[in-house]
Design a protein around this motif. Structure first.
Motif, PDB file in Angstrom:
ATOM      1  N   SER A  78       0.835  -1.203   0.000  1.00 19.00           N
ATOM      2  CA  SER A  78       0.000   0.000   0.000  1.00 19.00           C
ATOM      3  C   SER A  78       0.864   1.244   0.000  1.00 19.00           C
ATOM      4  CB  SER A  78      -0.927   0.018   1.223  1.00 19.00           C
ATOM      5  OG  SER A  78      -0.163   0.107   2.418  1.00 19.00           O
ATOM      6  N   ILE A  79       0.215   2.366  -0.287  1.00 18.46           N
ATOM      7  CA  ILE A  79       0.826   3.689  -0.206  1.00 18.46           C
ATOM      8  C   ILE A  79      -0.043   4.542   0.711  1.00 18.46           C
ATOM      9  CG2 ILE A  79       1.513   5.766  -1.464  1.00 18.46           C
ATOM     10  CD1 ILE A  79       1.712   4.060  -3.990  1.00 18.46           C
ATOM     11  N   GLY A  80       0.573   5.193   1.691  1.00 22.00           N
ATOM     12  CA  GLY A  80      -0.131   6.128   2.570  1.00 22.00           C
ATOM     13  C   GLY A  80       0.434   7.525   2.369  1.00 22.00           C
ATOM     14  N   LEU A  81      -0.401   8.537   2.572  1.00 19.94           N
ATOM     15  CA  LEU A  81      -0.018   9.913   2.261  1.00 19.94           C
ATOM     16  C   LEU A  81      -0.186  10.841   3.454  1.00 19.94           C
ATOM     17  CD1 LEU A  81      -1.863  10.223  -1.185  1.00 19.94           C
ATOM     18  CD2 LEU A  81       0.512   9.525  -0.798  1.00 19.94           C
ATOM     19  N   THR A  82       0.641  11.857   3.491  1.00 20.68           N
ATOM     20  CA  THR A  82       0.486  12.952   4.442  1.00 20.68           C
ATOM     21  C   THR A  82       1.112  14.183   3.807  1.00 20.68           C
ATOM     22  OG1 THR A  82       0.836  13.639   6.750  1.00 20.68           O
ATOM     23  CG2 THR A  82       2.657  12.534   5.676  1.00 20.68           C
ATOM     24  N   GLY A  83       0.905  15.352   4.429  1.00 22.39           N
ATOM     25  CA  GLY A  83       1.486  16.541   3.798  1.00 22.39           C
ATOM     26  C   GLY A  83       1.293  17.799   4.592  1.00 22.39           C
ATOM     27  N   GLN A  84       1.995  18.843   4.142  1.00 26.59           N
ATOM     28  CA  GLN A  84       1.934  20.163   4.745  1.00 26.59           C
ATOM     29  C   GLN A  84       0.508  20.699   4.709  1.00 26.59           C
ATOM     30  OE1 GLN A  84       3.233  23.447   2.053  1.00 26.59           O
ATOM     31  NE2 GLN A  84       4.336  21.845   0.929  1.00 26.59           N
ATOM     32  N   THR A 213      -8.600   4.629   5.171  1.00 25.70           N
ATOM     33  CA  THR A 213      -9.368   3.931   4.145  1.00 25.70           C
ATOM     34  C   THR A 213      -8.727   4.179   2.783  1.00 25.70           C
ATOM     35  OG1 THR A 213     -10.891   5.809   3.862  1.00 25.70           O
ATOM     36  CG2 THR A 213     -11.524   4.084   5.434  1.00 25.70           C
ATOM     37  N   ILE A 214      -9.059   3.342   1.840  1.00 25.91           N
ATOM     38  CA  ILE A 214      -8.435   3.412   0.520  1.00 25.91           C
ATOM     39  C   ILE A 214      -9.112   4.501  -0.315  1.00 25.91           C
ATOM     40  CG2 ILE A 214      -8.014   2.150  -1.628  1.00 25.91           C
ATOM     41  CD1 ILE A 214      -7.902  -0.413   0.053  1.00 25.91           C
ATOM     42  N   ALA A 215      -8.291   5.425  -0.822  1.00 29.87           N
ATOM     43  CA  ALA A 215      -8.807   6.460  -1.727  1.00 29.87           C
ATOM     44  C   ALA A 215      -9.090   5.868  -3.096  1.00 29.87           C
ATOM     45  CB  ALA A 215      -7.805   7.605  -1.849  1.00 29.87           C
ATOM     46  N   GLY A 216      -8.246   4.937  -3.506  1.00 31.99           N
ATOM     47  CA  GLY A 216      -8.418   4.303  -4.802  1.00 31.99           C
ATOM     48  C   GLY A 216      -7.162   3.556  -5.194  1.00 31.99           C
ATOM     49  N   PRO A 217      -7.218   2.857  -6.294  1.00 31.19           N
ATOM     50  CA  PRO A 217      -6.018   2.180  -6.792  1.00 31.19           C
ATOM     51  C   PRO A 217      -5.089   3.186  -7.481  1.00 31.19           C
ATOM     52  CG  PRO A 217      -7.846   1.809  -8.292  1.00 31.19           C
ATOM     53  CD  PRO A 217      -8.406   2.578  -7.128  1.00 31.19           C
ATOM     54  N   LEU A 218      -3.807   2.903  -7.434  1.00 31.30           N
ATOM     55  CA  LEU A 218      -2.837   3.729  -8.150  1.00 31.30           C
ATOM     56  C   LEU A 218      -3.176   3.691  -9.642  1.00 31.30           C
ATOM     57  CD1 LEU A 218      -0.162   5.367  -7.801  1.00 31.30           C
ATOM     58  CD2 LEU A 218       1.054   3.234  -8.332  1.00 31.30           C
ATOM     59  N   ASN A 219      -3.413   4.867 -10.230  1.00 33.90           N
ATOM     60  CA  ASN A 219      -3.821   4.899 -11.629  1.00 33.90           C
ATOM     61  C   ASN A 219      -2.616   4.813 -12.554  1.00 33.90           C
ATOM     62  OD1 ASN A 219      -2.701   7.493 -11.597  1.00 33.90           O
ATOM     63  ND2 ASN A 219      -4.704   8.516 -11.447  1.00 33.90           N
ATOM     64  N   ALA A 220      -2.882   4.829 -13.838  1.00 34.05           N
ATOM     65  CA  ALA A 220      -1.806   4.657 -14.816  1.00 34.05           C
ATOM     66  C   ALA A 220      -0.784   5.785 -14.723  1.00 34.05           C
ATOM     67  CB  ALA A 220      -2.393   4.567 -16.227  1.00 34.05           C
ATOM     68  N   ALA A 221      -1.279   7.022 -14.573  1.00 35.07           N
ATOM     69  CA  ALA A 221      -0.357   8.152 -14.480  1.00 35.07           C
ATOM     70  C   ALA A 221       0.499   8.047 -13.221  1.00 35.07           C
ATOM     71  CB  ALA A 221      -1.144   9.463 -14.491  1.00 35.07           C
ATOM     72  N   LEU A 232      -2.150  -0.574  -7.140  1.00 36.84           N
ATOM     73  CA  LEU A 232      -1.718  -0.624  -5.744  1.00 36.84           C
ATOM     74  C   LEU A 232      -2.632   0.267  -4.889  1.00 36.84           C
ATOM     75  CD1 LEU A 232       0.751  -1.856  -4.164  1.00 36.84           C
ATOM     76  CD2 LEU A 232       1.828   0.380  -4.415  1.00 36.84           C
ATOM     77  N   PRO A 233      -3.125  -0.192  -3.735  1.00 42.14           N
ATOM     78  CA  PRO A 233      -4.021   0.632  -2.917  1.00 42.14           C
ATOM     79  C   PRO A 233      -3.326   1.897  -2.407  1.00 42.14           C
ATOM     80  CG  PRO A 233      -4.146  -1.668  -2.257  1.00 42.14           C
ATOM     81  CD  PRO A 233      -2.967  -1.553  -3.175  1.00 42.14           C
ATOM     82  N   VAL A 234      -3.966   3.030  -2.623  1.00 36.78           N
ATOM     83  CA  VAL A 234      -3.490   4.312  -2.105  1.00 36.78           C
ATOM     84  C   VAL A 234      -4.462   4.760  -1.020  1.00 36.78           C
ATOM     85  CG1 VAL A 234      -2.927   6.721  -2.624  1.00 36.78           C
ATOM     86  CG2 VAL A 234      -2.466   4.926  -4.326  1.00 36.78           C
ATOM     87  N   PHE A 235      -3.969   4.957   0.189  1.00 42.22           N
ATOM     88  CA  PHE A 235      -4.834   5.333   1.307  1.00 42.22           C
ATOM     89  C   PHE A 235      -4.987   6.852   1.372  1.00 42.22           C
ATOM     90  CE2 PHE A 235      -4.295   1.009   2.234  1.00 42.22           C
ATOM     91  CZ  PHE A 235      -5.239   0.624   3.181  1.00 42.22           C
ATOM     92  N   VAL A 236      -6.112   7.288   1.916  1.00 45.19           N
ATOM     93  CA  VAL A 236      -6.460   8.712   1.951  1.00 45.19           C
ATOM     94  C   VAL A 236      -5.394   9.516   2.680  1.00 45.19           C
ATOM     95  CG1 VAL A 236      -8.151  10.393   2.801  1.00 45.19           C
ATOM     96  CG2 VAL A 236      -8.925   8.230   1.784  1.00 45.19           C
TER      97      VAL A 236
END
Length: 495
Positions: A78-84, A213-221, A232-236
């Protein structure tokens, strides 16, 4: 999930992308970062190119691959995200419309102050948990985009833009939604009345979903950008402050995390949604539902450190060594570290400026360096005092304090902080807690329990003999730089 599974966390920070891969025990196995510039050609300006974020993300993730070998994408779960936060990105029909306006941009401060009288600020705080000013997305959007709003189709924070780029879905989480300035903390939705006040069409706002929770699958771009498998699952993901707190202390009632980066974030974890009668801290949803963070942010402490290094002609190591040659109290010198043009710690006033008090011909650069560090630490103590006084246990000071950032790697600075706070301080062993927190969110429903059992702390600094002296010095500092009761509409200081 197999024992070989990896989770990737990406932190879109104030000055760089940080990426961390963790194993199924929550241990970091690889990390990387990639910087990008901030445009500051005009007074108060702080803008960044979203395309630079994406390039930096590709570089950082590519460096992770170099460390782990070509087979690592097959192990990634999976991929999880955070940010400024809050940083404003406006989307049009074909993607980002120009530069993002970073949270450090102060150009809307005076305008927002004039719109928010005392009663309105208090009302907004009760609704949102945020002491709203010109650095939240809704007022930023009205100030900077009013004349161009017809071309805008969506506004997003930095982390939500990255999620959109990777999945095509415009979604945010409650902790990040709080930075938009129109999220109702009790109703857990966008507040129509607040949107109307800022003339913000709610259709511009993303949907809201839990961080784990999963935002969506990693898209082609996204797959082409990161060099990772499509689908690949990308989490919110969550705001950087609570993601860092999740990694550093897990979900433990009363624990306090201090994240020292470009700014310093002080955040206490708890189950109660406790608003402060004086609006001295942010009440933000935590990374996981049912928990809250009481947060206070000291602006530009790390940026100020680098600025002062440049003025003195020292690198960071020289600064720290020489600062410790000056005695506690810096030979009578006091430095208020309000160098960003305003403050959002316990003081929350855009009019505050840095002050070097007591300077004489007898002082040397080491005194100035120590006074700056002590000023930052005094402000951290001021934040902890507020959090302690407003906690469910009154003045309870028993919660664990965990520190991350460059200071956590320096035993002398750790001891200085423990002395100033008169409390033990533990250091977090990895320099990218927010990225680790983002990766932990990729464990979904298991994120909270795993974070609580795997928080990686090492050295512990205890208060020493200097603590009693620092108690007196702290009281003196508070007398010199007291809380400003209310920021006046003209931006001037009132004591």
């Amino acid at each position: 999930m197999t024992r070989s599974a990896l989770r990737l966390g990406i932190d879109l920070g104030t000055s760089a992308i940080k990426a961390v891969a963790i194993d199924d025990a929550g241990t970091a196995v690889a990390s990387s970062d990639s910087p990008y510039p901030t445009h500051a050609d005009l007074p108060g300006q702080a803008e960044q190119e979203p395309s630079h974020w994406l390039q930096a993300a590709a570089t950082a993730v590519g460096n992770i691959g170099s460390q782990l070998g070509p087979a690592w994408p097959a192990k990634l779960a999976s991929i999880g995200l955070t940010g400024q936060l809050p940083t404003l990105v406006c989307l049009g029909e074909n993607g980002a419309l120009g530069r993002a306006i970073a949270w450090t941009d102060s150009r809307a401060d005076q305008w927002a102050t004039e719109r928010l009288d005392r009663d309105r600020r208090r009302h907004f705080y009760r609704q949102t948990g945020m002491p709203i000013d010109g650095r939240y997305l809704a007022p930023m959007f009205q100030f900077h985009w009013q004349a161009r709003r017809s071309v805008v189709r969506r506004i997003l924070s930095a982390k939500d833009f990255l999620c959109f780029a990777l999945t095509g879905r415009a979604v945010t989480d409650p902790s990040t939604a709080a930075g938009y300035g129109v999220y109702g903390i009790a109703d857990k939705r966008w507040d129509p009345a607040l949107c109307a006040f800022w003339e913000l069409d709610p259709q511009f706002l993303p949907e809201i979903a839990p961080a784990n929770t999963i935002a969506g699958p990693l898209n082609a771009a996204g797959s082409r950008l990161l060099g990772l498998p499509e689908g690949l699952p990308v989490f919110v993901g969550a705001a950087d402050s609570v993601a860092g707190a999740l990694a550093m202390g897990g979900l433990a009632e009363g624990s306090v995390s201090i994240v020292m980066g470009s700014s310093t974030i002080v955040i206490a974890t708890g189950r109660e949604a406790l608003l402060d009668p004086e609006a001295r801290y942010l009440l933000t949803p935590h990374a996981l539902e049912g928990w809250y963070g009481r947060e206070m942010d000291l602006l530009s402490t790390g940026t100020g450190f680098r600025w002062l290094c440049g003025l003195l002609g020292w690198n960071a190591e020289q600064f720290e060594v020489r600062a410790q040659r000056s005695p506690p109290g810096a030979n009578g010198l006091c430095f208020s570290p309000y160098l960003a043009g305003g403050e959002q710690g316990a003081l929350w006033n855009p009019a505050l400026r840095g002050v070097l008090h007591g300077l004489t011909l007898q002082h040397d650069p080491a005194d100035i360096a120590r006074a700056f560090l002590e000023g930052v630490y005094f402000e951290i103590r001021r934040c902890l005092d507020v959090l302690s006084d407003s906690s469910p246990a009154g003045s309870d000071r028993s919660g664990a304090i965990v520190l991350s950032g460059h200071a956590a790697e320096n035993p002398g600075l750790m001891r200085m902080l423990a002395d100033v706070l008169d409390r033990p301080v533990r250091c977090f062993t990895h320099r990218s807690p927010s990225a680790i927190g983002a990766a932990l969110l990729g464990f979904g429903n298991d994120a909270g329990s795993l974070a609580t059992t795997t928080a990686q702390t090492a050295a512990r600094a205890e208060p020493g003999p200097a603590a009693s002296a620092y108690d007196r010095l702290y009281r003196r500092y508070l007398g010199l730089f007291p809380r400003i009761a209310e920021a006046p509409s003209d931006g001037s200081e009132v004591r």
